[in-house]
Design a protein around this motif. Structure first.
Motif, short mmCIF file in Angstrom:
data_model
loop_
_atom_site.label_atom_id
_atom_site.label_comp_id
_atom_site.label_asym_id
_atom_site.label_seq_id
_atom_site.Cartn_x
_atom_site.Cartn_y
_atom_site.Cartn_z
N ASP A 28 -13.71 -44.94 -59.35
CA ASP A 28 -13.48 -46.00 -60.33
C ASP A 28 -14.67 -46.94 -60.48
OD1 ASP A 28 -13.26 -47.20 -57.88
OD2 ASP A 28 -11.42 -48.30 -58.33
N GLN A 29 -15.84 -46.52 -59.99
CA GLN A 29 -17.05 -47.34 -60.10
C GLN A 29 -18.07 -46.68 -61.02
OE1 GLN A 29 -18.51 -48.02 -56.13
NE2 GLN A 29 -17.39 -49.94 -56.01
N VAL A 30 -18.72 -47.51 -61.81
CA VAL A 30 -19.80 -47.06 -62.69
C VAL A 30 -21.08 -47.72 -62.19
CG1 VAL A 30 -20.68 -47.09 -65.04
CG2 VAL A 30 -18.23 -46.88 -64.64
N LYS A 31 -22.12 -46.93 -61.97
CA LYS A 31 -23.41 -47.47 -61.54
C LYS A 31 -24.30 -47.63 -62.77
CE LYS A 31 -23.34 -45.90 -56.84
NZ LYS A 31 -24.09 -45.32 -55.73
N LEU A 32 -24.80 -48.85 -62.96
CA LEU A 32 -25.63 -49.17 -64.10
C LEU A 32 -27.05 -49.48 -63.64
CD1 LEU A 32 -23.27 -51.73 -65.89
CD2 LEU A 32 -23.55 -49.30 -66.41
N GLY A 33 -28.01 -49.08 -64.45
CA GLY A 33 -29.39 -49.49 -64.26
C GLY A 33 -29.77 -50.36 -65.45
#
Length: 77
Positions: A28-33
């Protein structure tokens, strides 16, 4: 609110110089740059709100109020 659908390794642009890229999705986590100029502050929202609260408290301290009153009285002279 604008809602966009992106897949990993896809990006979106905010203005001409801010790029937000989806690095990955894990559960349920989204990693953003985020690529942005150094002069733009980037904070998690809870940190941003905490900074705003601390700034408001500092602006409302008796020391800053006394200093403000002293400056006002100097201006009147």
């Amino acid at each position: 609110m604008l809602v966009l659908t992106r897949k990993p390794n896809e990006s979106l642009m905010v203005g001409d110089d801010i790029e937000i890229q989806i690095l990955g999705i894990e559960g349920d986590q989204v990693k953003l740059g985020i690529k942005a100029p150094k002069y733009i502050d980037i904070h998690r929202k809870e940190i941003y709100l905490s900074i705003q609260q601390e700034n408001n408290q500092a602006a409302n301290t008796s020391l800053s109020n006394n200093l403000l009153e002293s400056l006002k009285s100097l201006k009147k002279q």
